[in-house]
Motif scaffolding. Structure first.
Motif, mmCIF file in Angstrom:
data_model
loop_
_atom_site.group_PDB
_atom_site.id
_atom_site.type_symbol
_atom_site.label_atom_id
_atom_site.label_comp_id
_atom_site.label_asym_id
_atom_site.label_seq_id
_atom_site.Cartn_x
_atom_site.Cartn_y
_atom_site.Cartn_z
ATOM 1 N N ILE A 48 -23.368 11.020 13.230
ATOM 2 C CA ILE A 48 -24.260 11.777 14.128
ATOM 3 C C ILE A 48 -25.658 11.165 14.099
ATOM 4 C CG2 ILE A 48 -25.513 13.972 14.395
ATOM 5 C CD1 ILE A 48 -22.922 15.384 13.498
ATOM 6 N N THR A 49 -26.147 10.863 12.897
ATOM 7 C CA THR A 49 -27.499 10.301 12.757
ATOM 8 C C THR A 49 -27.615 8.977 13.500
ATOM 9 O OG1 THR A 49 -27.761 11.406 10.621
ATOM 10 C CG2 THR A 49 -29.240 9.551 11.083
ATOM 11 N N VAL A 50 -26.619 8.122 13.353
ATOM 12 C CA VAL A 50 -26.678 6.811 14.000
ATOM 13 C C VAL A 50 -26.510 6.934 15.513
ATOM 14 C CG1 VAL A 50 -25.495 4.581 14.222
ATOM 15 C CG2 VAL A 50 -25.942 5.543 11.955
ATOM 16 N N VAL A 51 -25.447 7.582 15.949
ATOM 17 C CA VAL A 51 -25.144 7.639 17.389
ATOM 18 C C VAL A 51 -26.207 8.431 18.147
ATOM 19 C CG1 VAL A 51 -23.467 8.452 19.103
ATOM 20 C CG2 VAL A 51 -22.678 7.276 17.031
ATOM 21 N N ALA A 52 -26.524 9.632 17.670
ATOM 22 C CA ALA A 52 -27.539 10.431 18.356
ATOM 23 C C ALA A 52 -28.918 9.786 18.230
ATOM 24 C CB ALA A 52 -27.559 11.856 17.805
ATOM 25 N N GLY A 53 -29.221 9.211 17.077
ATOM 26 C CA GLY A 53 -30.506 8.537 16.892
ATOM 27 C C GLY A 53 -30.675 7.378 17.860
ATOM 28 N N LEU A 54 -29.624 6.565 18.008
ATOM 29 C CA LEU A 54 -29.688 5.457 18.967
ATOM 30 C C LEU A 54 -29.801 5.991 20.392
ATOM 31 C CD1 LEU A 54 -27.022 3.044 17.434
ATOM 32 C CD2 LEU A 54 -29.502 2.661 17.533
ATOM 33 N N GLY A 55 -29.105 7.084 20.687
ATOM 34 C CA GLY A 55 -29.190 7.683 22.018
ATOM 35 C C GLY A 55 -30.582 8.204 22.325
ATOM 36 N N LEU B 75 -33.189 6.911 25.186
ATOM 37 C CA LEU B 75 -33.781 7.822 26.172
ATOM 38 C C LEU B 75 -35.294 7.674 26.268
ATOM 39 C CD1 LEU B 75 -31.800 11.144 25.614
ATOM 40 C CD2 LEU B 75 -31.817 9.718 27.670
ATOM 41 N N PHE B 76 -35.916 7.326 25.146
ATOM 42 C CA PHE B 76 -37.375 7.207 25.129
ATOM 43 C C PHE B 76 -37.845 5.757 25.222
ATOM 44 C CE2 PHE B 76 -36.730 11.476 23.656
ATOM 45 C CZ PHE B 76 -37.729 12.173 24.320
ATOM 46 N N GLY B 77 -36.954 4.869 25.664
ATOM 47 C CA GLY B 77 -37.339 3.502 25.954
ATOM 48 C C GLY B 77 -37.327 2.541 24.785
ATOM 49 N N GLY B 78 -36.767 2.946 23.667
ATOM 50 C CA GLY B 78 -36.684 2.040 22.517
ATOM 51 C C GLY B 78 -35.499 1.102 22.654
ATOM 52 N N GLY B 79 -35.585 -0.004 21.983
ATOM 53 C CA GLY B 79 -34.506 -0.982 22.037
ATOM 54 C C GLY B 79 -33.280 -0.528 21.268
ATOM 55 N N VAL B 80 -32.120 -0.822 21.844
ATOM 56 C CA VAL B 80 -30.856 -0.507 21.180
ATOM 57 C C VAL B 80 -29.886 -1.676 21.323
ATOM 58 C CG1 VAL B 80 -31.002 2.020 21.255
ATOM 59 C CG2 VAL B 80 -30.099 0.797 23.218
ATOM 60 N N ALA B 81 -30.386 -2.867 21.071
ATOM 61 C CA ALA B 81 -29.545 -4.054 21.132
ATOM 62 C C ALA B 81 -28.375 -3.895 20.164
ATOM 63 C CB ALA B 81 -30.367 -5.290 20.766
ATOM 64 N N LEU B 82 -27.279 -4.563 20.464
ATOM 65 C CA LEU B 82 -26.083 -4.467 19.621
ATOM 66 C C LEU B 82 -26.398 -4.811 18.164
ATOM 67 C CD1 LEU B 82 -23.067 -3.983 19.276
ATOM 68 C CD2 LEU B 82 -22.692 -6.374 19.929
ATOM 69 N N SER B 83 -27.209 -5.847 17.950
ATOM 70 C CA SER B 83 -27.543 -6.225 16.568
ATOM 71 C C SER B 83 -28.303 -5.101 15.865
ATOM 72 C CB SER B 83 -28.369 -7.518 16.548
ATOM 73 O OG SER B 83 -29.565 -7.353 17.297
ATOM 74 N N PHE B 84 -29.201 -4.419 16.577
ATOM 75 C CA PHE B 84 -29.923 -3.292 15.988
ATOM 76 C C PHE B 84 -28.965 -2.148 15.672
ATOM 77 C CE2 PHE B 84 -32.257 0.765 16.488
ATOM 78 C CZ PHE B 84 -33.097 0.635 15.386
ATOM 79 N N ALA B 85 -28.037 -1.885 16.593
ATOM 80 C CA ALA B 85 -27.070 -0.804 16.367
ATOM 81 C C ALA B 85 -26.206 -1.096 15.137
ATOM 82 C CB ALA B 85 -26.204 -0.615 17.604
ATOM 83 N N VAL B 86 -25.784 -2.338 14.966
ATOM 84 C CA VAL B 86 -24.955 -2.704 13.813
ATOM 85 C C VAL B 86 -25.748 -2.574 12.514
ATOM 86 C CG1 VAL B 86 -23.717 -4.614 12.691
ATOM 87 C CG2 VAL B 86 -23.380 -4.173 15.136
ATOM 88 N N VAL B 87 -26.984 -3.058 12.511
ATOM 89 C CA VAL B 87 -27.833 -2.933 11.325
ATOM 90 C C VAL B 87 -28.084 -1.459 11.007
ATOM 91 C CG1 VAL B 87 -30.163 -3.361 10.422
ATOM 92 C CG2 VAL B 87 -28.897 -5.201 11.534
ATOM 93 N N THR B 88 -28.357 -0.681 12.037
ATOM 94 C CA THR B 88 -28.591 0.757 11.854
ATOM 95 C C THR B 88 -27.363 1.422 11.246
ATOM 96 O OG1 THR B 88 -30.137 0.800 13.699
ATOM 97 C CG2 THR B 88 -29.173 2.907 13.053
ATOM 98 N N LEU B 89 -26.196 1.126 11.777
ATOM 99 C CA LEU B 89 -24.944 1.685 11.262
ATOM 100 C C LEU B 89 -24.752 1.334 9.784
ATOM 101 C CD1 LEU B 89 -22.301 3.194 12.163
ATOM 102 C CD2 LEU B 89 -21.309 0.914 12.401
#
Length: 139
Positions: free
Chosen positions: A92-99, A103-117
């Protein structure tokens, strides 16, 4: 005239929070600290500066998602446990946080999503694993 005394609880005599309640509160606080650390490490790695306001802006989507996850899970599952509550809270933290970030214009590149996960997985799950192992050792 004698009036029956009503039982009142003063702060000095109120029951102490349960060990489980304190443990959950401490784990929630640790989650917040580790999400802020995640944001600070990311900002430092990418030379965005370590000013507190910038760190909080970076962390805020994940903090909101984590707190929402705690609220959603607390009735059915323990977000303080490793499985399944902690794993669901992490996702929830990762998926909703990235969402929220998107929504507020922040980057969500695949590499960032993987690092975040990966990083939030370690930060949110390792303390729960340690707590579970310690609890089993003490029983």
């Amino acid at each position: 005239m004698n009036h029956p005394r009503t039982a009142t609880t003063s702060p000095a005599t109120s029951p102490a929070p349960s060990r489980t309640g304190r443990s959950r509160a401490m784990l929630l606080a640790l989650d917040v600290v580790l999400i802020i650390l995640f944001a600070a490490l990311g900002r430092d790695t990418h030379q965005h500066g370590l000013n507190p306001a910038g760190i909080l802006v970076t962390a805020s989507p994940f903090l909101v998602a984590c707190l929402a996850g705690w609220l959603l899970l607390r009735r059915r599952l323990s977000p303080a446990s490793l499985w399944p509550g902690g794993v669901i809270l992490w996702l929830i933290t990762v998926v909703a946080g990235l969402g929220i970030r998107a929504l507020f214009g922040g980057g969500v590149a695949l590499s960032f999503a993987v690092v975040t996960l990966c990083v939030l997985g370690a930060f949110l799950l390792i303390p729960r694993l340690a707590a579970d192992l310690l609890a089993r050792r003490n029983h």
